[in-house]
Design a protein around this motif. Structure first.
Motif, PDB file in Angstrom:
ATOM      1  N   LYS A  41      10.687   5.371   8.952  1.00  0.00           N
ATOM      2  CA  LYS A  41       9.251   5.620   8.995  1.00  0.00           C
ATOM      3  C   LYS A  41       8.528   5.090   7.754  1.00  0.00           C
ATOM      4  O   LYS A  41       7.307   5.196   7.663  1.00  0.00           O
ATOM      5  CB  LYS A  41       8.985   7.119   9.126  1.00  0.00           C
ATOM      6  N   ASN A  42       9.283   4.564   6.804  1.00  0.00           N
ATOM      7  CA  ASN A  42       8.704   4.072   5.541  1.00  0.00           C
ATOM      8  C   ASN A  42       7.942   5.176   4.806  1.00  0.00           C
ATOM      9  O   ASN A  42       6.817   4.971   4.314  1.00  0.00           O
ATOM     10  CB  ASN A  42       7.763   2.881   5.789  1.00  0.00           C
ATOM     11  N   THR A  43       8.556   6.337   4.731  1.00  0.00           N
ATOM     12  CA  THR A  43       7.923   7.460   4.039  1.00  0.00           C
ATOM     13  C   THR A  43       8.875   8.084   3.028  1.00  0.00           C
ATOM     14  O   THR A  43      10.103   8.051   3.194  1.00  0.00           O
ATOM     15  CB  THR A  43       7.476   8.551   5.025  1.00  0.00           C
ATOM     16  N   SER A  55       3.644   0.567   2.951  1.00  0.00           N
ATOM     17  CA  SER A  55       3.548  -0.620   3.787  1.00  0.00           C
ATOM     18  C   SER A  55       3.493  -1.848   2.902  1.00  0.00           C
ATOM     19  O   SER A  55       3.161  -1.761   1.719  1.00  0.00           O
ATOM     20  CB  SER A  55       2.322  -0.564   4.698  1.00  0.00           C
ATOM     21  N   GLY A  56       3.848  -3.002   3.484  1.00  0.00           N
ATOM     22  CA  GLY A  56       3.767  -4.253   2.740  1.00  0.00           C
ATOM     23  C   GLY A  56       4.947  -4.541   1.839  1.00  0.00           C
ATOM     24  O   GLY A  56       4.895  -5.473   1.020  1.00  0.00           O
ATOM     25  N   GLN A  88       0.852  -1.198   0.000  1.00  0.00           N
ATOM     26  CA  GLN A  88       0.000   0.000   0.000  1.00  0.00           C
ATOM     27  C   GLN A  88       0.879   1.237   0.000  1.00  0.00           C
ATOM     28  O   GLN A  88       1.849   1.324   0.762  1.00  0.00           O
ATOM     29  CB  GLN A  88      -0.906   0.025   1.224  1.00  0.00           C
ATOM     30  N   ALA A 135       3.225   7.263   2.471  1.00  0.00           N
ATOM     31  CA  ALA A 135       3.474   6.232   3.480  1.00  0.00           C
ATOM     32  C   ALA A 135       3.350   4.871   2.832  1.00  0.00           C
ATOM     33  O   ALA A 135       2.330   4.567   2.205  1.00  0.00           O
ATOM     34  CB  ALA A 135       2.480   6.366   4.624  1.00  0.00           C
ATOM     35  N   PHE A 169      10.846  -1.555   2.518  1.00  0.00           N
ATOM     36  CA  PHE A 169      10.991  -0.171   2.083  1.00  0.00           C
ATOM     37  C   PHE A 169      12.443   0.240   1.901  1.00  0.00           C
ATOM     38  O   PHE A 169      12.784   0.937   0.946  1.00  0.00           O
ATOM     39  CB  PHE A 169      10.304   0.757   3.079  1.00  0.00           C
TER      40      PHE A 169
END
Length: 124
Positions: free
Chosen positions: A76-78, A25-26, A3, A23, A29
């Protein structure tokens, strides 16, 4: 599943600034190259900026060099896109994208995952 969720779009006057954030996820990263693309009505999706897994290799479209800055936070995976000195021609839906590899790329077909997009409107 993977996502990508964009945020930070909106309406701004010419010369103003916006900061987009994505952001993720999954996915792994810190091993993933990320990119920003944009699309306006009647036009093809075009490259805006990209960043490799470490953040040390970045690319920008000629139209926004010196105005946009891409960055990432692997903790933060951003991934963010700071947009300054915005112009009406920057108006578009902005998409975050991820690759399955760590190497930066600049064409849409090289990206495997896409967010839903966030609208950026720059008024004159």
């Amino acid at each position: 599943q993977v996502q990508l969720v964009e945020s930070g779009g909106g309406l701004v006057q010419a010369g103003g600034s916006l900061r987009l954030s994505c952001a993720a996820s999954g996915l792994s990263f810190s091993n993933t190259a990320m990119g920003w693309f944009r699309q306006s009505p009647g036009k093809e999706r075009e490259f805006v900026s990209a960043i490799n897994w470490s953040g040390r290799n970045t690319r920008y479209a000629d139209s926004n060099k010196g105005r946009f800055t891409i960055s990432r936070d692997n903790a933060k995976n951003t991934v963010d896109l700071q947009m300054n000195s915005l112009k009406p021609e920057d108006t578009a839906v902005y998409y975050c994208a991820a690759r399955r590899t760590s190497i930066v790329a600049v064409t849409p077909r090289e990206y495997d995952y896409w967010g839903q997009g966030t609208q950026v409107t720059v008024s004159s």
